[in-house]
Enzyme design. Sequence first.
Site, mmCIF file in Angstrom:
data_model
loop_
_atom_site.group_PDB
_atom_site.id
_atom_site.type_symbol
_atom_site.label_atom_id
_atom_site.label_comp_id
_atom_site.label_asym_id
_atom_site.label_seq_id
_atom_site.Cartn_x
_atom_site.Cartn_y
_atom_site.Cartn_z
ATOM 1 N N LYS A 75 52.589 31.344 45.297
ATOM 2 C CA LYS A 75 51.475 31.578 44.377
ATOM 3 C C LYS A 75 51.855 32.679 43.380
ATOM 4 O O LYS A 75 52.507 33.654 43.745
ATOM 5 C CB LYS A 75 50.247 31.980 45.206
ATOM 6 C CG LYS A 75 48.938 32.128 44.450
ATOM 7 C CD LYS A 75 47.821 32.446 45.445
ATOM 8 C CE LYS A 75 46.489 32.678 44.765
ATOM 9 N NZ LYS A 75 45.430 33.006 45.764
ATOM 10 N N SER A 151 41.129 30.858 44.726
ATOM 11 C CA SER A 151 42.069 31.127 43.658
ATOM 12 C C SER A 151 43.415 30.428 43.854
ATOM 13 O O SER A 151 44.278 30.481 42.982
ATOM 14 C CB SER A 151 42.305 32.643 43.544
ATOM 15 O OG SER A 151 42.911 33.150 44.733
ATOM 16 N N SER A 175 39.851 32.009 49.217
ATOM 17 C CA SER A 175 40.783 31.386 48.280
ATOM 18 C C SER A 175 41.806 30.461 48.897
ATOM 19 O O SER A 175 42.552 29.795 48.176
ATOM 20 C CB SER A 175 41.504 32.466 47.469
ATOM 21 O OG SER A 175 40.598 33.134 46.633
#
Length: 500
Positions: A75, A151, A175
């Site tokens: 990520k 997210s 997330s």
Amino acid sequence: MEIHDYRAHDGLGLATLIRDGEVSREEVFDAACAMIEVGNPVLGAVVRTRFEQARGEGRVVDPAAPFAGVPTLTKDLLMAIGGEPLAFGSAAMADWRAPEDSSLVTRLRQAGLAILGQTATPELGLMGITEPHAFPHPVNPWRHECSPGGSSGGAAAAVAAGLVPLAMAGDGGGSIRIPASHCGLFGLKPSRGRVPLGPMFGEVWQGAVVEHALTRSVRDSAALLDAINGMDAGSPWPLPREPGFLTALACPPPPLRVAVSLGEPLGAALGTRLDPEVRRAVEQAAHRLEGLGHHVEWADPPVEGGALADSYLTLYLGHLAADLAWIGEQTGVPVGRLDIEPATRAIGRLGRCLPARDYELAKRHWNVVARAMADFHRRYDLLLMPVAATSAPRRGELYPSAARERLMALLAIPGASRLAMRAGLLKRLAADSLRMTPFTQLANLTGQPAMSLPLHVTPEGLPVGVQVVGPMGDERRLLALAAQLEADSGWGRHLPRPIG
């Protein structure tokens, strides 16, 4: 290796094929690169690739490593690769390069994973959607007009579409679990401190943030946790590495006492309205658990959602103000001139006005909630409840409108932020940002492990996950239950159609 063969296997399945000599590591690598090159222009899930670097790193991988030769993505937030860009989803960090590998990245390499690139995240990971101004907005592979959530939305889109069998993700308020629910994946948030954040950080958001992965299978998640768990040098959490997460899947759990809730105490104060399909998903999961021999009882968690949201958002404001100051130091750009989104700037200004007393009182409330949940788990082994109030929202639906961004920009006026705080803007911010996802922050504040299980698909063809929360440190029991439900439901059959 043909693309359909590549997509048919989870990470451990690909590793087994490589070890058995049925395919080569290079064939798997090439299939993954081809999937990303073909699929990502449509998906918008991957913000940058590093194919050649990963190819070179793969040549020195221990063939006995659990994921030797398996492709993954990290990520674009916290997961640093030394000397390479890490933008945190923000234009303000577009040219910043990490000084060294994060402890997590080091452990991914030791596990044999090939890191092919980074996935999209909202700016600084602040939202439950992934629509940053500085990068493309990933689409949901199940329906492209819908959001994959956030997210870790880029990671979820990549795994659901079959670009990689697993992708790294982080969870500070849901997330991992929210995108898992919206994209039909398995998503485990481990206990606080289980996975290290060093050396750049000791803890993030007072320990609310934990990193792990989005996967198609439970066994990939468990095997990965075996490989990455445990404190690193200087960690604030004294949790040594523990084995046994994958072996916990070998036997189904004994009959468990499961509390089932629709989450009304968490969402009522925020005006949350539960979609009927989400209610159906929870009820069907409860019936499935009963059929597997578990004792199911309707019982709400002993938490008042309004106070929980206020506590969460108070620390969120304070940490964002600190994060922006850190970005200013790293980039040499004054905070007031950082290239950040209007909503980020406005929330950061609110954080700068936050009294230290209020910050500390908010943190103390976390302990109140954690103690209440510990008492709750003396009566119930696990808690089953929704992940989100609806299936995946439409892209753009939950991002602040242009009018709201203009209103938030007024906070740049000297004194306006303090007036806004006094006028109760925090409560409005909590309602606006958490109304659709009020069920996931609980586990972040208490530190408990929690997971999203892909057990339902709506008549419109969108997945809906259900959340299971366990006592602190009880990942093995969560994973064992997840494996039992995975075998009973066969959720692996529910993948979106291939791209291209």
